[in-house]
Design an enzyme around this catalytic site. Sequence first.
Site, PDB file in Angstrom:
ATOM      1  CG  ASN A 210      -0.205  -0.143   2.494  1.00 45.94           C
ATOM      2  OD1 ASN A 210       0.565   0.740   2.846  1.00 45.94           O
ATOM      3  ND2 ASN A 210      -0.394  -1.259   3.209  1.00 45.94           N
ATOM      4  CE  LYS A 348     -11.061   0.071  10.918  1.00 48.69           C
ATOM      5  NZ  LYS A 348     -10.356   0.891   9.961  1.00 48.69           N
ATOM      6  CE  LYS A 352      -8.908  -3.300  14.059  1.00 44.81           C
ATOM      7  NZ  LYS A 352      -7.928  -3.565  13.012  1.00 44.81           N
TER       8      LYS A 352
END
Length: 407
Positions: A210, A348, A352
């Site tokens: 990326n 998230k 997480k």
Amino acid sequence: MHLAGKHILVGISGGIAAYKIPELIRLLKKAGAEVKVTTTKNALQFVTNLTLQTLSGYPVYSDVFASINEHSTEHISLPDWADLMVIAPATANVINKMAHGIADDALTTTFCAMRKPVVIAPAMNDKMYLSPATQASLRTLSEWENITLLDCASGELACGTTGRGRMQEVNIIAETIEYALTEKKLQNKQILITAGPTQEQLDPVRYISNYSTGKMGYALARACLMQGADVSLVSGPTNLQVLSMPLFLQEKQVHLYNVCSAQEMYLSCETIFPKADITILCAAVADFTPTNIADKKIKKESGQTEMTLSLSTTIDIAATLGAKKRDNQIVVGFALETDHEKEHALEKMQKKNLNFIVLNSLRDSGAGFGHDTNKVTILSNDGEEKNFPLMSKEEVAQIIVSHTLLP
Ligand code: C5P
């Protein structure tokens, strides 16, 4: 580098490396500092008074008996004015004098009166550096609380030989000055940071990756090191240099772990994480990796118009570490989003098990991959939200440190 408003007194002694000090003065001024200069008489054989006066914008103090300002005694007023004194190059003569309190010229007299931080960058012939007298003086100086003593670098010396005796480059001296001026709010903290992209191998010549450059993670590593933390940086492939300051008898550095794939990044993190007080997961980790790595280059068949890759999910490092997190550990994640930014980031953080999530949106110009700037919102798991304007990644790193790591 950030030295806005700082007063820095540059002390130059008579070694050939003095020719590099005008560049140091420029660097310090560019970082926002005000600079004044004191020299030994011999230093002016290598660099002129006019150069130093022009670059610093102040008269140079080289002669104890020629008063610059008739109402003050410079060897006292300069240490009062300065936030920090840097002595570069520091010759064997000056080092041995400073260690023993000898004050017989403008520079050493000023040093003797200086009780605030001092950075010393020695430079001399390798035999003079290794002489028992110089080594003993260096050891003495390194034990003084206000002194940060750089070691000499190895390499080509002015006398034509090669050895340990070169002055550290001016950019390292400038970094060390910022280090010496920064309050050590993260002293004794173990910090794990991930940075950069991952590369997921497809065949011997190709990978999937990326656009991450690692700039944000490296800026965070630098900010934490400056505040005295013990930093482990697990980095995917980048072109960036990790900060290292070669101090006398010790290296003040970011411990760098170079990795390629998400799996390698996880394995490094897994071993470091248990002892980390704080973990900042800044890397742009691949979510998918080729299911099989071809052992030969994948060939294009004649007439072939498309190609399908089979990808498998990678391990989610943040979620895996988050699940193992102890109450006394802090984990900070990043979220780079293109839509429904806050909603995705909050989800998230919860999934997480993170304490904070730093959100940046690709919709904001100047934020995210590759730029030197970033625009972030910091969300915390107790519901706080802080929005910040576009600023340099160095400044964003400071903000992240002060809003997430410091009580
Ligand atoms: O789910 P997403 O990849 O958007 O989450 C971003 C956060 O999770 C970042 O902190 C990133 O470093 C981390 N991450 C990770 N392991 C992955 C994917 C993302 O640690 N495999």
